[in-house]
Design a protein around this motif. Structure first.
Motif, PDB file in Angstrom:
ATOM      1  N   ILE A 298       2.446   1.676  -3.373  1.00 43.45           N
ATOM      2  CA  ILE A 298       1.328   2.157  -4.370  1.00 43.45           C
ATOM      3  C   ILE A 298       1.133   3.670  -4.088  1.00 43.45           C
ATOM      4  O   ILE A 298       0.933   4.490  -5.279  1.00 43.45           O
ATOM      5  CB  ILE A 298      -0.071   1.468  -4.262  1.00 43.45           C
ATOM      6  CG1 ILE A 298       0.219   0.127  -4.778  1.00 43.45           C
ATOM      7  CG2 ILE A 298      -1.122   2.114  -5.223  1.00 43.45           C
ATOM      8  CD1 ILE A 298      -0.779  -0.831  -4.647  1.00 43.45           C
ATOM      9  N   LYS A 299       0.934   4.236  -2.945  1.00 43.91           N
ATOM     10  CA  LYS A 299       0.899   5.695  -2.503  1.00 43.91           C
ATOM     11  C   LYS A 299       2.071   6.399  -3.060  1.00 43.91           C
ATOM     12  O   LYS A 299       1.827   7.381  -3.225  1.00 43.91           O
ATOM     13  CB  LYS A 299       0.873   5.564  -1.346  1.00 43.91           C
ATOM     14  CG  LYS A 299       0.451   7.081  -0.848  1.00 43.91           C
ATOM     15  CD  LYS A 299      -0.268   7.001   0.798  1.00 43.91           C
ATOM     16  CE  LYS A 299      -0.786   8.417   0.763  1.00 43.91           C
ATOM     17  NZ  LYS A 299      -1.490   8.466   2.257  1.00 43.91           N
ATOM     18  N   LEU A 300       3.170   5.962  -2.715  1.00 49.93           N
ATOM     19  CA  LEU A 300       4.590   6.402  -3.533  1.00 49.93           C
ATOM     20  C   LEU A 300       4.311   6.770  -4.833  1.00 49.93           C
ATOM     21  O   LEU A 300       5.062   7.764  -5.399  1.00 49.93           O
ATOM     22  CB  LEU A 300       5.834   6.031  -2.967  1.00 49.93           C
ATOM     23  CG  LEU A 300       6.288   6.225  -1.378  1.00 49.93           C
ATOM     24  CD1 LEU A 300       7.368   5.239  -1.086  1.00 49.93           C
ATOM     25  CD2 LEU A 300       6.409   7.654  -0.967  1.00 49.93           C
TER      26      LEU A 300
ATOM     27  N   GLY B 254       0.902  -1.344  -0.030  1.00 53.74           N
ATOM     28  CA  GLY B 254      -0.114   0.126   0.071  1.00 53.74           C
ATOM     29  C   GLY B 254       0.873   1.239   0.095  1.00 53.74           C
ATOM     30  O   GLY B 254       0.553   2.352  -0.683  1.00 53.74           O
ATOM     31  N   TYR B 255       1.793   1.150   0.913  1.00 53.43           N
ATOM     32  CA  TYR B 255       2.859   2.474   1.010  1.00 53.43           C
ATOM     33  C   TYR B 255       3.495   2.664  -0.545  1.00 53.43           C
ATOM     34  O   TYR B 255       3.729   3.755  -1.040  1.00 53.43           O
ATOM     35  CB  TYR B 255       3.864   2.168   2.027  1.00 53.43           C
ATOM     36  CG  TYR B 255       4.560   3.176   2.103  1.00 53.43           C
ATOM     37  CD1 TYR B 255       4.114   4.494   2.934  1.00 53.43           C
ATOM     38  CD2 TYR B 255       6.029   3.435   1.816  1.00 53.43           C
ATOM     39  CE1 TYR B 255       4.888   5.743   3.160  1.00 53.43           C
ATOM     40  CE2 TYR B 255       6.582   4.507   2.054  1.00 53.43           C
ATOM     41  CZ  TYR B 255       6.243   5.754   2.786  1.00 53.43           C
ATOM     42  OH  TYR B 255       6.985   6.829   2.801  1.00 53.43           O
TER      43      TYR B 255
ATOM     44  N   HIS C 152       1.813   6.577  -6.751  1.00 45.99           N
ATOM     45  CA  HIS C 152       0.517   7.515  -7.263  1.00 45.99           C
ATOM     46  C   HIS C 152       0.701   8.921  -6.987  1.00 45.99           C
ATOM     47  O   HIS C 152       0.275   9.660  -7.966  1.00 45.99           O
ATOM     48  CB  HIS C 152      -0.614   6.877  -6.488  1.00 45.99           C
ATOM     49  CG  HIS C 152      -1.914   7.538  -6.845  1.00 45.99           C
ATOM     50  ND1 HIS C 152      -2.541   7.413  -7.981  1.00 45.99           N
ATOM     51  CD2 HIS C 152      -2.543   8.372  -6.073  1.00 45.99           C
ATOM     52  CE1 HIS C 152      -3.602   8.121  -7.979  1.00 45.99           C
ATOM     53  NE2 HIS C 152      -3.676   8.493  -6.968  1.00 45.99           N
ATOM     54  N   ILE C 153       1.324   9.408  -6.218  1.00 40.59           N
ATOM     55  CA  ILE C 153       1.424  10.859  -5.737  1.00 40.59           C
ATOM     56  C   ILE C 153       2.002  11.685  -6.703  1.00 40.59           C
ATOM     57  O   ILE C 153       1.425  12.590  -7.218  1.00 40.59           O
ATOM     58  CB  ILE C 153       1.843  11.031  -4.263  1.00 40.59           C
ATOM     59  CG1 ILE C 153       1.121  10.572  -3.102  1.00 40.59           C
ATOM     60  CG2 ILE C 153       2.230  12.648  -4.043  1.00 40.59           C
ATOM     61  CD1 ILE C 153       1.624  10.593  -1.926  1.00 40.59           C
TER      62      ILE C 153
ATOM     63  N   ARG D 247      -0.119  11.752 -10.048  1.00 38.18           N
ATOM     64  CA  ARG D 247      -1.596  12.411  -9.853  1.00 38.18           C
ATOM     65  C   ARG D 247      -0.856  13.825 -10.056  1.00 38.18           C
ATOM     66  O   ARG D 247      -1.749  14.874 -10.629  1.00 38.18           O
ATOM     67  CB  ARG D 247      -2.019  12.357  -8.352  1.00 38.18           C
ATOM     68  CG  ARG D 247      -3.146  13.132  -8.222  1.00 38.18           C
ATOM     69  CD  ARG D 247      -3.832  12.673  -7.028  1.00 38.18           C
ATOM     70  NE  ARG D 247      -2.990  13.240  -5.710  1.00 38.18           N
ATOM     71  CZ  ARG D 247      -3.181  13.105  -4.609  1.00 38.18           C
ATOM     72  NH1 ARG D 247      -4.221  12.853  -4.267  1.00 38.18           N
ATOM     73  NH2 ARG D 247      -2.182  13.498  -3.672  1.00 38.18           N
ATOM     74  N   TYR D 248       0.014  14.530  -9.542  1.00 42.81           N
ATOM     75  CA  TYR D 248       0.700  15.676  -9.977  1.00 42.81           C
ATOM     76  C   TYR D 248       1.218  15.979 -11.135  1.00 42.81           C
ATOM     77  O   TYR D 248       0.911  17.234 -11.887  1.00 42.81           O
ATOM     78  CB  TYR D 248       1.781  16.442  -8.795  1.00 42.81           C
ATOM     79  CG  TYR D 248       1.298  16.497  -7.346  1.00 42.81           C
ATOM     80  CD1 TYR D 248       0.422  17.580  -7.165  1.00 42.81           C
ATOM     81  CD2 TYR D 248       1.701  15.635  -6.432  1.00 42.81           C
ATOM     82  CE1 TYR D 248      -0.142  17.620  -5.838  1.00 42.81           C
ATOM     83  CE2 TYR D 248       1.103  15.808  -5.141  1.00 42.81           C
ATOM     84  CZ  TYR D 248       0.003  16.823  -4.999  1.00 42.81           C
ATOM     85  OH  TYR D 248      -0.344  16.931  -3.521  1.00 42.81           O
TER      86      TYR D 248
END
Length: 71
Positions: free
Chosen positions: A59-61, A56-57, A63-64, A67-68
């Protein structure tokens, strides 16, 4: 017609009895884990929690920044 209703009533009454018998059979086969088995279960669950957290971490790293770039 009457014979068919009698058969349905028997099935309705037989189903819960069979369920209870199977449940009792299952519970009689169950046993409490010893310390070694318990520690293996705790270790497996802990590794699973850590693995899901890391995935999860990661994927978040990833994805951020994406997204920008898109916004």
């Amino acid at each position: 017609m009457a014979g068919e209703k009698g058969n349905q009533n028997e099935n309705i009454l037989e189903s819960p009895i069979k369920f209870i018998q199977e449940g009792n059979s299952f519970l009689s086969k169950c046993k409490k884990p010893n310390l070694k088995e318990y520690m293996q279960i705790i270790r497996a669950v802990g590794i699973g929690f850590v693995a899901v957290g890391v995935i999860g971490y990661a994927i978040k790293l990833i994805h951020i920044p994406i997204r920008y770039v898109i916004v």
